[in-house]
Design a protein around this motif. Sequence first.
Motif: not given
Length: 498
Positions: A456-478
């Motif tokens: 339920l990630v989208q409910q937890v971080w709402s509109s911030n989810e996409l930016r979080l996933r992009e930052i995740k890809a940069k620092y922890d891609p796997d």
Amino acid sequence: GKRGLQPEVAAPLPLTSFMMDSTLKTALPKINILGPDDAGYDEERMRCWNKDVIHRPAAIVQPTTTEEVSQAVKVASSKKLDLVIACGRHGHDCMKEGAMVLDLGKMTEVTVDKKSMTVTVGGGARLGDMDKVCQQHGVACVTGTNPDTGVVGLSTHGGAGYLSRQYGLAADNFVAAEVVTASGAIVHATPANEHKDLLWAVAGGGSNFGVITALTMKAHPMDHVYGGLVINVAPTVAMATRVVRTWRDWMPTQPRTVSVMCVLPCGAPVVPMAVVESDQALVPQAAGAKASLSCSPALQQAFGSGCGAFGACVSVKMLGRKQYHTELQPQLEALQAEGHHYMSSVNVPHLTDTMVDALVAAARIDHPGGGEIILFSLTGAVADAKVESVAYAGAGRGKSTVWIVIIGSWKPDADGANRAKTKAWVQRVKEEMKALGGAESAHPLEGNMDADQGGLVQQVWSSNELRLREIKAKYDPDNFFKCNRNIKPTAAAYPVHS
């Protein structure tokens, strides 16, 4: 929009506990490592506040420096080990079965910089460690209400406490973070450098991006406050309902230096409240000074009459002038004792009458026997911040948001029936609140992270989810750091939203 496919991530190697323990000791000879056959292993793994999350990890790795953390992460990442992080040991996965536990409990240094009004804590520091040092300098940071809680774990999931209405959430007060990423790189993130996105992300995104070995937060002047506990006697469901509704309407209208937390203990005919006036100008600060309820007009109005507060039949007031760090902060410690707990939480934009009715019924009528429901007003300064200001979303940062924490507690029994009954109650209350408009929270003990509670990630971080996933890809891609409310990295080859 259509979600993009996720990158394939290799599963952790199926190392036995003995193999992992041996592998780590060979690769990290200078770091203290406890395996299942070592003296002290059982004692160490049992030192958790929530006894329900204690399992048998393959190894407990205890670094003392950021460089040692980096070495440990490099080994774990290269061998695709199942890594979990233990700070204050309140989190759901701190002693995960068969995992490599990165125990930061020896990294507890706290330093105060009065010139910049900041406090820096080590990755394993607890609230009590922070309070002890901060008291010497007459400052405080926004933290929680249990001195045993880890500062980093609490703060990176939002972090609310007595000072939140005045100064915002803990996550709103981040100044810098030292982070060991999945590659083992040591990154210093500030709002002004090339890693500013990482600082934004850890301010609510938890352990998804790396191991935080040092966290710097804003400090605020704080010494003596006025407050304590008020036990509102409300023997009937109707009276308890009136107390909660009145508190709900009153709290957002009060000065930001006033915080009153409302509690519904299971099966008890009372509605306790944790109360504080933190205005340093209103509360006498001189050594030996006396203070009465009248020092705080807001508290005088709420608790000063001879009648019960908020519609209770009587209120037992245990209030007085208190030193913030040594008297107010530890006041709930005995009530938040270690044991077997199952927890969940939800943020509601507004605590409706229907929600109040359901919560009171759950605590008074249909409860498992042990536990409580805590109502925490996320108003004042918390509501000032825009949703996109940090990763923490919190049901939209509304002007009347309430954080509801549902805690079920039990005594273990042979067939696990007590746990099952308690878990079912916690989950039922949460689902009732969600059905009435509540939103998921990033609480680090969410459902003790059972498989059916982890998404339920989208409910937890709402509109911030996409930016979080992009930052995740940069620092922890796997997606190496995944024992958490997991944020999956975006897949570079596919659009996340179309």
